[in-house]
Design a protein around this motif. Structure first.
Motif, PDB file in Angstrom:
ATOM      1  N   THR A 122     -11.616   7.346   3.801  1.00 22.93           N
ATOM      2  CA  THR A 122     -12.618   6.403   4.311  1.00 22.93           C
ATOM      3  C   THR A 122     -12.061   5.496   5.415  1.00 22.93           C
ATOM      4  O   THR A 122     -12.817   4.846   6.109  1.00 22.93           O
TER       5      THR A 122
ATOM      6  N   CYS B   7       0.831  -1.210   0.000  1.00 21.50           N
ATOM      7  CA  CYS B   7       0.000   0.000   0.000  1.00 21.50           C
ATOM      8  C   CYS B   7       0.868   1.265   0.000  1.00 21.50           C
ATOM      9  O   CYS B   7       1.880   1.334   0.691  1.00 21.50           O
TER      10      CYS B   7
ATOM     11  N   ALA C  59      -0.679   7.239   0.243  1.00 25.34           N
ATOM     12  CA  ALA C  59      -1.986   7.821  -0.092  1.00 25.34           C
ATOM     13  C   ALA C  59      -3.110   6.812   0.161  1.00 25.34           C
ATOM     14  O   ALA C  59      -4.163   7.155   0.705  1.00 25.34           O
ATOM     15  N   GLU C  60      -2.864   5.553  -0.199  1.00 26.56           N
ATOM     16  CA  GLU C  60      -3.887   4.520   0.023  1.00 26.56           C
ATOM     17  C   GLU C  60      -4.155   4.333   1.517  1.00 26.56           C
ATOM     18  O   GLU C  60      -5.292   4.177   1.945  1.00 26.56           O
TER      19      GLU C  60
ATOM     20  N   ALA D 285      -6.343   7.062   3.035  1.00 32.33           N
ATOM     21  CA  ALA D 285      -7.620   7.328   2.353  1.00 32.33           C
ATOM     22  C   ALA D 285      -8.652   7.815   3.369  1.00 32.33           C
ATOM     23  O   ALA D 285      -8.709   7.337   4.494  1.00 32.33           O
TER      24      ALA D 285
END
Ligand SMILES: [Zn+2]
Length: 322
Positions: A114, A105, A108-109, A112
């Motif tokens: 969420t 990962c 940025a991932e 995230a």
């Protein structure tokens, strides 16, 4: 006040990324007092894992500052940058037990919007790379080097709940799956993660007492859990309040006017710094000039615990520096 126990082994573990600021001095002072009051030993470890912190000159300056303050040590310095072998051995043991996996990962991932976030604001790892197939790992490794994560038990598995008592902040309980999820033990650039290095070092150096800033309270559960997997008993933890500016912002390396380089240049005496911090910590009533040695007899964790709110570096505090 503090029971004598010569088996107590405390430590300083500074990162030589710049001059110490007053917050670092405060943690070091309490770590020193706690070990000395028990009649124990102090170990010095330079946390220079990050290639950007591997400056021998800055480490020398840091040691000079500790000596100038009267914060002496009995063993070390040990340099983390010279200990890659012992960390690799621990990583190999975890991997051999099937407890780690590669994570691809990106930053940025991981951040995230969420993603659920833990109490300290860091994202809880969603488990994205937990079950990649061997083929997928080979294919993705060709694109970018992976980091390594440690698998933590599911939230309903009692093995993933860590309980301990902090000397200042009292009983704590954390469920790893909720607080952080599977966490990093090695970064994608190959540098071993702070959490793993600290656990391995504290165990091999026989550290029984870890005293440091409150910002690291949230690391304890991960470190205790890692220690369990590697067969190391958990040390005793004591966290100290942070130093903050009057607006509530935490002091950091950016507050150059309060780093030891500037304070020493200004001619501030070490006893003034120690006295101001001791007064802020509630160890003395309004003391001005004091050496660490003069504080040993009156040191107690009850006093630290009674003053565990963050220390505001305000006009009154600065006046004590003279
Ligand atoms: Zn991942």
């Amino acid at each position: 006040m503090v029971e004598k126990n010569p088996r107590v082994r405390g430590r300083f573990a500074p990162t030589p990324s710049g001059r110490m600021h007053l917050g670092n001095v405060f943690s070091a002072l309490v770590a020193w007092l706690s070990a000395r009051a028990a009649g124990g030993t102090v170990v010095l470890r330079i946390e220079d894992l990050d290639p950007r912190a591997q400056s021998r000159e800055r480490a020398d300056t840091l040691m000079g500052d500790l000596e100038w303050l009267g914060l002496t040590w009995d063993e070390g310095p040990f340099f983390q940058s010279e200990r890659a072998g012992v960390y690799q051995e621990a990583l190999d043991r975890l991997a051999g037990a099937g407890l780690t996996y590669p994570c691809f990962c990106s930053r940025a991932e991981l951040h995230a919007a969420t993603a659920p976030h833990a109490s300290d604001g860091t994202p809880v790892y969603a488990g994205t790379c937990r079950d990649l197939s061997a083929d997928e790992v080979v294919r993705r490794s060709a694109e970018r080097p992976p980091a390594t994560r440690l698998r933590v038990p599911e939230a309903d598995d009692p093995a993933g709940t860590v309980e301990f008592r902090d000397l200042a902040y009292g009983p704590r309980r954390e469920v790893l799956a909720r607080e952080c999820g599977d966490f990093l033990v090695r970064r994608s650039d190959g540098v071993v993660a702070y959490q793993l290095a600290v656990v391995v070092d504290d165990a091999l150096m026989g550290v029984t007492q870890v005293v440091r800033g409150r910002d690291l309270l949230g690391s304890c559960a991960r470190q205790i859990y890692l220690g369990r997997l590697l067969g190391h008993p958990a040390p005793q933890y004591g966290h100290v309040p942070l130093l903050v500016a009057p607006d509530g912002r935490r002091l950091s390396k950016r507050d150059r006017d309060l780093d030891l380089g500037v304070l020493r240049e200004r001619g501030v005496a070490p006893e003034r710094i120690v006295g101001a911090l001791a007064a802020a910590a509630g160890l003395v009533d309004g003391g001005t000039g004091l050496t660490p040695t003069e504080l040993v007899a009156s040191f107690s964790w009850e006093r630290i615990a009674a003053h565990r709110d963050d220390v505001v570096v305000d006009e009154a505090f600065l006046a004590r520096l003279g």
